[in-house]
Design an enzyme around this catalytic site. Structure first.
Site, PDB file in Angstrom:
ATOM      1  N   MET A  53       0.819  -1.221   0.000  1.00  0.00           N
ATOM      2  CA  MET A  53       0.000   0.000   0.000  1.00  0.00           C
ATOM      3  C   MET A  53       0.852   1.270   0.000  1.00  0.00           C
ATOM      4  SD  MET A  53      -2.734  -1.594  -0.370  1.00  0.00           S
ATOM      5  CE  MET A  53      -4.266  -0.733  -0.109  1.00  0.00           C
ATOM      6  N   ILE A 111       2.807   4.003  -2.776  1.00  0.00           N
ATOM      7  CA  ILE A 111       2.894   4.367  -4.190  1.00  0.00           C
ATOM      8  C   ILE A 111       4.369   4.449  -4.583  1.00  0.00           C
ATOM      9  CG2 ILE A 111       2.438   6.219  -5.845  1.00  0.00           C
ATOM     10  CD1 ILE A 111      -0.137   6.776  -4.210  1.00  0.00           C
ATOM     11  N   HIS A 120      -5.002  -5.678  -8.155  1.00  0.00           N
ATOM     12  CA  HIS A 120      -5.941  -4.666  -7.657  1.00  0.00           C
ATOM     13  C   HIS A 120      -7.336  -5.283  -7.614  1.00  0.00           C
ATOM     14  CE1 HIS A 120      -7.432  -0.669  -6.824  1.00  0.00           C
ATOM     15  NE2 HIS A 120      -8.391  -0.881  -7.700  1.00  0.00           N
ATOM     16  N   ASP A 129      -2.782   2.473 -10.007  1.00  0.00           N
ATOM     17  CA  ASP A 129      -3.669   1.417 -10.489  1.00  0.00           C
ATOM     18  C   ASP A 129      -3.923   1.530 -11.991  1.00  0.00           C
ATOM     19  OD1 ASP A 129      -3.838   0.389  -7.910  1.00  0.00           O
ATOM     20  OD2 ASP A 129      -5.480   1.727  -7.401  1.00  0.00           O
TER      21      ASP A 129
HETATM   22  C1  GAR Z   1      -5.927  -7.522  -2.061  1.00  0.00           C
HETATM   23  O1  GAR Z   1      -7.325  -7.528  -2.212  1.00  0.00           O
HETATM   24  C2  GAR Z   1      -5.296  -6.673  -3.149  1.00  0.00           C
HETATM   25  O2  GAR Z   1      -5.958  -6.751  -4.370  1.00  0.00           O
HETATM   26  C3  GAR Z   1      -5.430  -5.298  -2.542  1.00  0.00           C
HETATM   27  O3  GAR Z   1      -5.123  -5.479  -1.183  1.00  0.00           O
HETATM   28  C4  GAR Z   1      -5.508  -6.793  -0.796  1.00  0.00           C
HETATM   29  C5  GAR Z   1      -4.325  -7.443  -0.139  1.00  0.00           C
HETATM   30  O4  GAR Z   1      -4.694  -8.665   0.431  1.00  0.00           O
HETATM   31  N1  GAR Z   1      -4.554  -4.365  -3.167  1.00  0.00           N
HETATM   32  C6  GAR Z   1      -4.866  -3.093  -3.369  1.00  0.00           C
HETATM   33  O5  GAR Z   1      -5.904  -2.585  -3.014  1.00  0.00           O
HETATM   34  C7  GAR Z   1      -3.804  -2.282  -4.088  1.00  0.00           C
HETATM   35  N2  GAR Z   1      -4.366  -1.149  -4.727  1.00  0.00           N
HETATM   36  P1  GAR Z   1      -3.590  -9.726   0.860  1.00  0.00           P
HETATM   37  O6  GAR Z   1      -2.584  -8.989   1.751  1.00  0.00           O
HETATM   38  O7  GAR Z   1      -4.362 -10.741   1.660  1.00  0.00           O
HETATM   39  O8  GAR Z   1      -2.952 -10.288  -0.378  1.00  0.00           O
END
Ligand code: GAR
Length: 230
Positions: free
Chosen positions: A92, A94, A111, A147
Site C-alpha cells: 500500500m 505508491i 488490484h 492502479d
Molecule cells: C488484495 O485484495 C489486493 O488486491 C489489494 O489489497 C488486498 C491485499 O490482500 N490491493 C490493493 O488494493 C492495491 N491497490 P492480501 O494482503 O491478503 O494479499
C-alpha cells in the site's frame, strides 16, 4: 530458462503472497519467490514467508524522510537477492515514476477491481453503490499512475443480491488467488510482452488475457500452475 527470481512486496495479511508461494512449490512453476519485503513490521505476510522458508525483510517507510531513500532501501534488498521480477501484493505504498521506469515491465500489481474501473481504495463499496452486476480483480504491469498499466489477467465474479462489501471482498479475493499465480507464470515464462495496444501473448496473438473463461482455458493448458487454490 531457469526459474525467474521474484520478490513479493506486501503491507498486510499476504493471502496473495500465500497463493504465489503455494504456486511456486510446483517444480515446473517458472518463478521462484526469493524475497518478501514488507513496509510494515506487523504484516502477517512476514509470518507466511517465514513458514515457507523464504527470506523476508522489513523496510519501514516511516524510517525514511524521503520516498527515494525508502525505495533505494527496497532496491538494495532486491539487488542483494538478485531479483528479476517484483509482485506487489497488497503493497500500500505508491512507487515513484523513477522506480517504475527502472523496473518497467518487471513489476506486477494486483488490484481488487476490474480496471480501469475503481482505481484507488474502497473498490467494493463503490462497486456496490453503483449497482454493478460483476466485479473482480486485475493483475497489471505497474506504471507511475495509480492502479494503471497494461492489463495481464482479469478475474470476474458476480455481484450477488445480498452482497455487502465484506462478502464481495472475499469473493474477489478468491479469484485474486487464482489470477496472480497465473499472471506471474505468464510473465516469468516470457510468453507475454507489452505491445502498443496492451499485453500480447505471442502464442495467441489477438486474444485478450482477460476474463474468467480464459482462466479455465489457460488452466487446462497448464494444469500444474494454472489453477492453484488460494
Ligand atoms: C488484495 O485484495 C489486493 O488486491 C489489494 O489489497 C488486498 C491485499 O490482500 N490491493 C490493493 O488494493 C492495491 N491497490 P492480501 O494482503 O491478503 O494479499
Amino acid at each position: 530458462m531457469g526459474r525467474r527470481a521474484t520478490a513479493v512486496l506486501i503491507s498486510g495479511s499476504g493471502t496473495n503472497l500465500q497463493a504465489l508461494l503455494d504456486a511456486a512449490r510446483a517444480p515446473d512453476y517458472p518463478a521462484a519467490i526469493r524475497l518478501v519485503v514488507s513496509n510494515r513490521p506487523d504484516a502477517f505476510g512476514l509470518e507466511r514467508a517465514r513458514r515457507a522458508k523464504v527470506p523476508a525483510v522489513v523496510v519501514d517507510h516511516r524510517a525514511f524522510a524521503a520516498r527515494e531513500d525508502f525505495e533505494a532501501a527496497i532496491e538494495e534488498e532486491l539487488r542483494l537477492a538478485e531479483v528479476e521480477l517484483v509482485c506487489l501484493a497488497g503493497f500500500m505504498r505508491i512507487l515513484s515514476a523513477e522506480f517504475c521506469a527502472r523496473w518497467r515491465d518487471r513489476v506486477l500489481n494486483i488490484h481488487p477491481s476490474l480496471l480501469p474501473a475503481y482505481r484507488g481504495l474502497r473498490t467494493h463499496e463503490r462497486a456496490l453503490s453503483d449497482g454493478v452486476a460483476v466485479s473482480g480483480c486485475t493483475v497489471h504491469f505497474v506504471r507511475p499512475e495509480l492502479d494503471a498499466g497494461p492489463v495481464l489477467v482479469q478475474g470476474v465474479v458476480p455481484v450477488l443480491p445480498d452482497d455487502d462489501a465484506e462478502r464481495l471482498r472475499r469473493r474477489v479475493l478468491e479469484v485474486e488467488h487464482r489470477c496472480y499465480p497465473l499472471a506471474l507464470a505468464l510473465q516469468a515464462t516470457g510468453r507475454v510482452r507489452v505491445g502498443d495496444g496492451g499485453v500480447v501473448d505471442d502464442a495467441r496473438p489477438g486474444e485478450r488475457l482477460v476474463l474468467h473463461p480464459l482462466l479455465a482455458r489457460l488452466a487446462a493448458n497448464s494444469p500444474s500452475f494454472g489453477n492453484e487454490p488460494g
